[in-house]
Design an enzyme around this catalytic site. Structure first.
Site, mmCIF file in Angstrom:
data_model
loop_
_atom_site.group_PDB
_atom_site.id
_atom_site.type_symbol
_atom_site.label_atom_id
_atom_site.label_comp_id
_atom_site.label_asym_id
_atom_site.label_seq_id
_atom_site.Cartn_x
_atom_site.Cartn_y
_atom_site.Cartn_z
ATOM 1 N N ASP A 179 0.805 -1.216 0.000
ATOM 2 C CA ASP A 179 0.000 0.000 0.000
ATOM 3 C C ASP A 179 0.842 1.271 0.000
ATOM 4 O O ASP A 179 0.352 2.332 -0.399
ATOM 5 C CB ASP A 179 -0.927 0.002 1.217
ATOM 6 C CG ASP A 179 -1.925 -1.146 1.173
ATOM 7 O OD1 ASP A 179 -2.640 -1.261 0.168
ATOM 8 O OD2 ASP A 179 -1.965 -1.939 2.139
ATOM 9 N N ASP A 270 2.253 -2.440 14.803
ATOM 10 C CA ASP A 270 2.614 -2.313 13.396
ATOM 11 C C ASP A 270 4.041 -1.802 13.227
ATOM 12 O O ASP A 270 4.829 -2.360 12.440
ATOM 13 C CB ASP A 270 1.629 -1.366 12.702
ATOM 14 C CG ASP A 270 1.817 -1.332 11.196
ATOM 15 O OD1 ASP A 270 2.327 -2.334 10.646
ATOM 16 O OD2 ASP A 270 1.451 -0.329 10.559
#
Length: 489
Positions: A179, A270
């Site tokens: 992404d 993350d």
């Protein structure tokens, strides 16, 4: 199919597998013939990649659903694979006429003919170049799509290229990546002075990164598996989907987001799990368990405007409700003069008449999502829509550790939003005032946007690195249906 009411483009006897067979192309793109006495159909728009000639034969490259077993593109039921339909017209004149009619029909569909392709060789398993060579390139050749290849060499390379690109030379931009490159392309388009027309450029994404949340969201929306083959065929077909764009602002600094913003537990997992990158994808699960049993909470405050119909969802959490005039300290200054240029600065919104809701911390996690999937294995926002004009807010204020562990496991199928420990609703505008950890006031957190660090608090992980924004108030506004993606439908 009621072929009798559909006009015929061309109909001729041809040879299929050496046998004379009547073949008809209809105006709706249906191709009909007989095989073993049975009527067979092929739909040009939905199934065909491209058409080519070889001597006296015409080959139609079509897609079919894999039934399982080994093949060159997929081994899992449900993925698309290629299959040739070959026929031989009975004369040179018929050959030329059939080929021209087939090409004319495909051209009438408005499919892209010229693409700029970014390949990020550093993302995920570092397989993007291999995916391009084995999947993307052969399909584009079959579809007679011309392309320019740009291998990215460093972070923000795609953004730099797009900012100076002659967009009239291309029908779209494709990212063979995760992404991150997609987000760079979007920011490059919106940092151009001609952003009004530039943002209309269709963008495609072929999953070749770590998360692949956007590709997963697009393909899952039509029940397709998240594979490079499926993604490329969707781009070849040329269907388009509008996409909301979030403008994250702090003073004069702007960042444009299309996937998600996280602060707290999700952001910590993350970003900080990067130290265990040697573990591969298992690093996320491993570090999530570590973070849950050494749970952090953060002081802070959020303000948001609920979407219509969601006002009641925030009642149990709400500290106060107020109009924007009472929120002067919370909204980043809109009076601060912009640099005098013609670049996009975000959507115009009537902040004066919005009804804001305020929730005070501490918080375990704040997660805003624009599309359903954050990665191929995580669906944080099951009700998110591509262009509804809202972000989906997933908020956790307090939760027992074992319940939190179970909740995170449920993210794989989206059922976590049903937990009594989760507030899940849609918002039109959002303000984040991030604070310090409750157990150590000298340490701040991380604000993670589309998989990259937007801001780091004091003594946070790798706080010595420069970030785009300060660990302070951020305002997020949504521009509905602003960008355009190549889509399966």
């Amino acid at each position: 199919m009621e072929s009798s009411v559909v006009d015929t483009i061309i109909s001729d006897p041809v040879l299929i597998n050496g046998l004379p067979t009547p073949l008809t192309l209809f105006a709706d793109g249906g191709l009909r013939w007989l095989s073993d006495g049975n009527e067979r159909w092929l739909t040009m728009e939905k199934e065909v990649i491209g058409v080519s000639t070889d001597g006296s034969r015409i080959t139609i490259k079509r897609t079919v659903e894999s039934g399982g077993g080994f093949n060159c593109f997929a081994t899992t039921t449900g993925r698309l694979v290629t299959k040739d339909f070959v026929f031989e017209p009975c004369s040179d004149i018929s050959l030329r006429l059939w080929y021209q009619k087939l090409r004319d029909y495909l051209d009438s569909l408005g499919r892209p003919k010229r693409l700029l392709i970014f390949v990020n060789p550093f993302g995920g398993k570092k397989s993007a170049l291999d995916i391009f060579a084995k999947v993307v390139k052969p399909l584009l050749i079959d579809a007679n799509v011309q392309y320019t290849l740009q291998v990215t060499e460093h972070q923000l390379h795609a953004k730099e290229v797009v900012q100076g690109l002659d967009l009239t030379q291309y029908d779209g931009i494709v990212c063979v990546s995760g992404d991150g490159t997609l987000v760079e392309v979007l920011n490059g388009l919106l940092h151009r002075e001609d952003w009004v027309t530039a943002i209309k450029t269709p963008i495609g994404v072929v999953p070749a990164g770590t998360g692949n949340g956007m590709a997963k969201s697009l393909l899952d929306s039509v029940g397709q598996q998240c594979s490079a083959f499926n993604a490329v065929f969707a781009i070849i077909r040329g269907h388009k989907q509008l996409l909301d764009v979030a403008t994250i602002s702090q003073g004069n600094t702007r960042f444009f987001s299309i996937l998600m913003l996280a602060w707290g537990l999700v952001a910590d997992i993350d970003i900080e799990s990067e130290k265990f990158r040697w573990m591969g994808s298992a690093r996320i699960d491993f570090y999530a368990i570590q973070r849950i049993f050494q749970l952090r909470k953060y002081h802070g405050r959020i303000h948001f405007v609920p979407a219509p119909g969601f006002e009641a969802h925030a009642v149990l959490y709400t500290e106060k409700t107020e109009r924007s005039q009472q929120l002067q300290l919370a909204i980043p200054s809109e009076e601060e003069p912009f640099i005098q240029d013609h670049r996009y600065h975000g959507p115009d919104m009537d902040l004066e008449n919005m009804q804001w809701v305020t929730i005070e911390g501490p918080f375990i996690s704040i997660w805003l999502h624009n599309v359903p999937w954050g990665s191929e294995g995580a669906m944080p926002a099951p009700d998110a829509q591509f262009s509804d004009g809202y972000l989906d807010l997933v908020l956790i204020k307090d939760c027992p550790k074992f319940a939190l562990l179970s909740l995170l496991m449920d993210i794989s199928n989206g059922t976590h939003v049903k937990s009594p420990h989760v507030l899940y609703l849609k918002v039109k505008s959002f303000i984040l005032e991030p604070g310090q950890r409750t157990e150590d006031s000298t340490k701040g957190g991380i604000i993670d946007v589309d998989g990259e660090v937007l801001a780091r608090g004091s003594r946070a992980y790798k706080c010595e690195l420069k970030s785009l924004m300060a660990y302070d108030k951020l305002h997020i506004k949504i521009h509905q249906g602003f960008a355009t993606l190549f889509s399966p439908v």
